[in-house]
Motif scaffolding. Structure first.
Motif, PDB file in Angstrom:
ATOM      1  N   LEU A 435       0.830  -1.200   0.000  1.00 43.54           N
ATOM      2  CA  LEU A 435       0.000   0.000   0.000  1.00 43.54           C
ATOM      3  C   LEU A 435       0.872   1.261   0.000  1.00 43.54           C
ATOM      4  O   LEU A 435       0.599   2.223  -0.728  1.00 43.54           O
ATOM      5  CB  LEU A 435      -0.912  -0.030   1.234  1.00 43.54           C
ATOM      6  CG  LEU A 435      -2.262   0.674   1.140  1.00 43.54           C
ATOM      7  CD1 LEU A 435      -3.091   0.144  -0.019  1.00 43.54           C
ATOM      8  CD2 LEU A 435      -3.035   0.506   2.443  1.00 43.54           C
ATOM      9  N   ILE A 436       1.944   1.233   0.786  1.00 45.42           N
ATOM     10  CA  ILE A 436       2.834   2.390   0.851  1.00 45.42           C
ATOM     11  C   ILE A 436       3.525   2.615  -0.498  1.00 45.42           C
ATOM     12  O   ILE A 436       3.647   3.746  -0.977  1.00 45.42           O
ATOM     13  CB  ILE A 436       3.870   2.224   1.988  1.00 45.42           C
ATOM     14  CG1 ILE A 436       3.154   2.285   3.338  1.00 45.42           C
ATOM     15  CG2 ILE A 436       4.966   3.285   1.908  1.00 45.42           C
ATOM     16  CD1 ILE A 436       3.990   1.824   4.520  1.00 45.42           C
ATOM     17  N   MET A 438       2.398   1.647  -3.482  1.00 43.54           N
ATOM     18  CA  MET A 438       1.401   2.138  -4.430  1.00 43.54           C
ATOM     19  C   MET A 438       1.141   3.628  -4.206  1.00 43.54           C
ATOM     20  O   MET A 438       0.934   4.381  -5.144  1.00 43.54           O
ATOM     21  CB  MET A 438       0.086   1.358  -4.311  1.00 43.54           C
ATOM     22  CG  MET A 438       0.200  -0.109  -4.697  1.00 43.54           C
ATOM     23  SD  MET A 438       0.915  -0.367  -6.323  1.00 43.54           S
ATOM     24  CE  MET A 438       1.903  -1.808  -6.005  1.00 43.54           C
ATOM     25  N   GLY A 439       1.149   4.022  -2.935  1.00 41.86           N
ATOM     26  CA  GLY A 439       0.966   5.438  -2.616  1.00 41.86           C
ATOM     27  C   GLY A 439       2.122   6.281  -3.137  1.00 41.86           C
ATOM     28  O   GLY A 439       1.928   7.371  -3.667  1.00 41.86           O
ATOM     29  N   GLU A 442       1.678   6.843  -6.740  1.00 44.07           N
ATOM     30  CA  GLU A 442       0.371   7.390  -7.134  1.00 44.07           C
ATOM     31  C   GLU A 442       0.456   8.634  -8.019  1.00 44.07           C
ATOM     32  O   GLU A 442      -0.338   8.761  -8.966  1.00 44.07           O
ATOM     33  CB  GLU A 442      -0.461   7.648  -5.876  1.00 44.07           C
ATOM     34  CG  GLU A 442      -1.896   7.992  -6.136  1.00 44.07           C
ATOM     35  CD  GLU A 442      -2.168   9.479  -6.030  1.00 44.07           C
ATOM     36  OE1 GLU A 442      -3.331   9.852  -6.190  1.00 44.07           O
ATOM     37  OE2 GLU A 442      -1.220  10.278  -5.804  1.00 44.07           O
TER      38      GLU A 442
ATOM     39  N   ALA B  93       1.274   9.282   2.056  1.00 39.08           N
ATOM     40  CA  ALA B  93       0.942   9.998   0.823  1.00 39.08           C
ATOM     41  C   ALA B  93       0.483   9.031  -0.263  1.00 39.08           C
ATOM     42  O   ALA B  93       0.980   7.914  -0.363  1.00 39.08           O
ATOM     43  CB  ALA B  93       2.157  10.776   0.333  1.00 39.08           C
ATOM     44  N   GLY B  94      -0.475   9.471  -1.044  1.00 37.34           N
ATOM     45  CA  GLY B  94      -0.883   8.707  -2.227  1.00 37.34           C
ATOM     46  C   GLY B  94      -1.833   7.550  -1.954  1.00 37.34           C
ATOM     47  O   GLY B  94      -2.311   6.928  -2.881  1.00 37.34           O
ATOM     48  N   VAL B  95      -2.067   7.245  -0.659  1.00 34.48           N
ATOM     49  CA  VAL B  95      -3.027   6.190  -0.331  1.00 34.48           C
ATOM     50  C   VAL B  95      -4.272   6.886   0.198  1.00 34.48           C
ATOM     51  O   VAL B  95      -4.226   7.514   1.247  1.00 34.48           O
ATOM     52  CB  VAL B  95      -2.477   5.233   0.748  1.00 34.48           C
ATOM     53  CG1 VAL B  95      -3.520   4.204   1.135  1.00 34.48           C
ATOM     54  CG2 VAL B  95      -1.204   4.567   0.256  1.00 34.48           C
TER      55      VAL B  95
END
Lengths: 469, 250
Positions: A435-436, A438-439, A442, B93-95
């Motif tokens: 998840l981190i 992918m963030g 992003e 960030a970004g999630v």
């Protein structure tokens, strides 16, 4: 190599290829390169004289040019063992029913027809060295947009090709641009007339499917004044054992007030050398955006550039690189400001895991005419383990005193505190890491068409399976 | 349902002992308040229950429904029902907030994904309940949230994840009175015989809105006094000084 050794039909093409699709190239020049090979390629394509001349000039230059003397080690790349030209079918198929079944199956596996149904205005897919499937939607044609493989463009629009071909990237630019000019085959030709906006992304799939096949696409995009286009190119390649070389040349001309975005996701298998030359020019108030993802290949060397030649032109590069075991991504961008009030931005994100290496190499140049130029460069790297590495090599070459440059570079690990926070909600360590990551990516993925964003996330999860549990 | 029993818990951080044998028993449906001066070990206790790897247990047990959880990983404890509203929630960030909460719910649902529509309806409902503007669903997790927004977001996560044992570590710090009321409303909405809670706080103020069943006072890594809600009111008048002096005497 002499002409007698060139097999016109390779019946044993599937030997030692494991799960490769059973497609027999109708025509191949075999292994290696010589003037005879080049003449053979040009003749097989019925090319005009000037193109053969250009190919031969480029070949002679190629012989005299040194290997690249910076970045990754290319000593294991044996250029005498590459197949320089193969053609899978005799001619470009326009109708889906004309495409051979085995090739259809491959395309279905990588999703071409489906993607087209959902999204595309036109789709052209490169199989081995030439497009076998090319389909333009009627409205694009009726609006004067030309979208085809570059070989066909040379036959059907010779004057247009001659006007732009090699004008941005000379064959003498570097050894691989010379090689590409000598043996190029396929690639995309896209012309958007004045004031025409291609409303939907235009995309093309590329795929290398035979060991030792050199892919030397030549892509030429011209967006005439006030026009706009969003071109998306996706690459996938199955794994196999022999080394392959991919040395494309891409030239993009963005005229006054025009807009072009060029999106690529490169996912060659990890035995491929991806050594590409990509360059764009942006005229007055024009915008050129590179969106560039590098997930695969053994060695990637790619530094797309924008020559900001008109007042108020803008160039951007948004890139990600993921480097795993045995991979070296040496990527970056060059922004050459040659006119006043020009702007550029480079955002480079990379992830290194399992001993992979990702370096950023970039150039910001302000010529003496680039008054009030502005540039912003941001490099962000996550290192997943101690075996992996990353470096940045930014170069600024400034000839004016009234411009500004901002540069930020960060190298970090996945933060323990973030992991703990996500885990405290029930996510496993690997799910939290994913998840981190992918963030982190992003800002890049949100710029992609939906289906690409989904595919990219899937590819990265797949590639990082080992390092995130 | 959650029954949390802490027995003679001793905890160190980098060889420095912080907790000196804590005993605490929170039964099904009970809300306990843990009070005490700064630097006395309240957050250490909260983090240790959650399993923060910075803290080392040197002695004692943490039993959740009779089972020792001290060897379980952080995410295993979370899936067993433990939730910690953190004093300093992290930004990722970004999630997006929504994506994160949905992922966490899926991780806790035994392989049965939570349907997206149902999730979005619940999320919207709870955000409205907590006066959180819609756009916070799509913003990066806690990214550029103010201190108060982060605290509210912790309560939102709690309401979505429905833990059986929630630890709220200074959920009231940095909140103005309106925000405090909203947070309290969220906690009270959770109260049932299936929800146990440990509220760690420095001040009595929160306890006016969320009335605890039991109050404990911690000084120097030990619980020195237990009582009912009236103990908190008494502390407001007298402060912690008396307890600190007693602790010094040892």
């Amino acid at each position: 190599m002499t002409k007698e050794q060139i097999p016109l039909k390779e019946n044993d093409v599937n030997n030692e290829r494991g799960s490769m699709d059973k497609v027999e190239p109708v025509f191949s020049t075999g292994v290696g390169i010589s003037e005879a090979t080049i003449k053979e390629i040009s003749k097989a394509k019925n090319e005009p004289e000037w193109m053969l001349d250009l190919r031969l000039k480029a070949y002679r230059k190629y012989l005299t040019m040194p290997m690249l003397d910076f970045g990754p080690d290319l000593s294991a790349l044996n250029l005498d063992k590459i197949k320089y030209f193969q053609r899978a079918t005799d001619h470009i198929a326009r109708k889906w029913s004309d495409v051979p079944d085995t090739i259809k199956q491959t395309f279905e596996r990588i999703g071409v027809p489906k993607a087209e149904r959902q999204y595309l205005a036109g789709s052209s897919a490169q199989y081995e060295s030439e497009a076998v499937y090319s389909n333009l939607k009627h409205d694009l044609e009726s609006r004067g947009i030309i979208f085809m493989d570059t070989d066909s463009a040379l036959r059907l629009h010779p004057d247009l090709v001659k006007e732009y071909f090699g004008k941005l990237i000379s064959y003498s630019d570097n050894k691989f641009a010379a090689l590409n000019t000598a043996v190029w085959s396929g690639g995309t030709f896209l012309y958007v007339p004045k004031g025409v906006h291609a409303d939907v992304p235009i995309q093309s799939y590329f795929r290398i499917n035979a060991g030792r096949t050199g892919q030397f696409e030549r892509t030429l995009i011209i967006v005439d004044e006030g026009g706009s286009v969003n071109y998306v190119e996706g690459c996938t390649a199955p794994n196999y054992s022999e080394d392959s070389l991919h040395a494309a040349v891409v030239e993009v001309f963005v005229k006054k007030d025009a807009y072009c975005r060029y999106t690529t996701i490169q996912n060659w298998s990890t035995n491929v050398y991806s050594l590409e030359t990509k360059r764009a020019s942006a005229g007055e108030n024009a915008t050129m955006e590179w969106v560039d993802g590098n997930l695969g290949a053994k060695i990637t060397m790619k530094y797309p550039s924008v020559y900001l030649v008109g007042r108020g032109a803008t160039g951007t590069m948004l890139s990600i690189a993921a480097a795993g075991a045995g991979m070296h991504q040496d990527t970056g961008a060059k922004m050459i400001h040659m006119a006043p009030d020009t702007h550029s931005q480079i955002v480079s994100k990379s992830i290194c895991h399992d001993g992979g290496r990702a370096d950023y190499r970039g150039l910001i140049k302000y010529t003496k005419d680039a008054h009030h130029a502005h540039s912003h460069v941001e490099c962000d790297t996550i290192l997943m383990d101690k075996k992996s590495g990353s470096d940045t090599f930014p170069v600024n070459d400034i000839e004016t005193s009234d411009g500004t440059i901002e540069h930020e570079a960060r190298v970090s690990k996945v933060s323990e505190e973030q992991l703990y926070y996500l885990e405290s909600r029930g996510l496993s360590e690997s799910a939290a890491t994913q998840l981190i990551i992918m963030g982190f990516l992003e800002p890049f993925t949100k710029q992609l068409p939906m289906e690409y964003a989904v595919e990219l996330n899937r590819l990265i999860k797949f590639q990082m399976q080992g390092s995130i549990g | 349902m959650a029954d949390l029993e802490i027995k003679n818990l001793k905890v160190a951080v980098e060889d420095k002992t912080i907790l000196n044998g804590v005993n605490l028993h929170i039964k099904d449906g009970e809300v306990h308040a843990l009070m005490g001066p700064n630097g006395t070990g309240k957050s250490t206790l909260s983090e240790t229950i959650m399993g923060n790897p910075r803290y080392t247990i040197t002695d004692g047990q943490i039993l959740l429904n009779g089972k020792d959880i001290t060897k379980m990983s952080v995410d295993q404890r979370a899936r067993a029902g433990v939730f910690l509203a953190m004093q300093y929630p992290r930004e990722v960030a970004g999630v997006s907030n929504a994506n994160f909460i949905h992922s966490a719910m899926n991780a806790r649902s035994n392989g049965k994904p939570v349907p997206v529509l149902k999730f979005l309806q619940d999320l919207q409902h709870n955000m409205k309940f907590l006066d959180i503007p819609d756009e916070y669903a799509d913003r990066g997790l806690n990214e550029d949230f103010s201190g108060g927004e982060k605290k509210r977001n912790e309560i939102l996560q709690m309401m979505m994840l429905k833990p059986s044992m929630a630890i709220l570590d200074e959920i009231d710090s940095g909140l103005d009175i309106d925000a405090l009321k909203v947070v309290a409303k969220g906690i009270n909405a959770m109260r049932s015989d299936k929800f146990s809670c440990l509220m760690v706080t420095h001040y009595q103020r929160l306890l006016n809105y969320v009335v605890p069943d039991f109050v404990h006072v911690m000084v120097d890594g030990k619980i020195v006094k237990d009582g009912g809600p009236e103990l908190a009111k008494e502390l407001e008048k007298t402060g912690y000084e008396g307890f600190e002096k007693e602790a010094e005497k040892g």
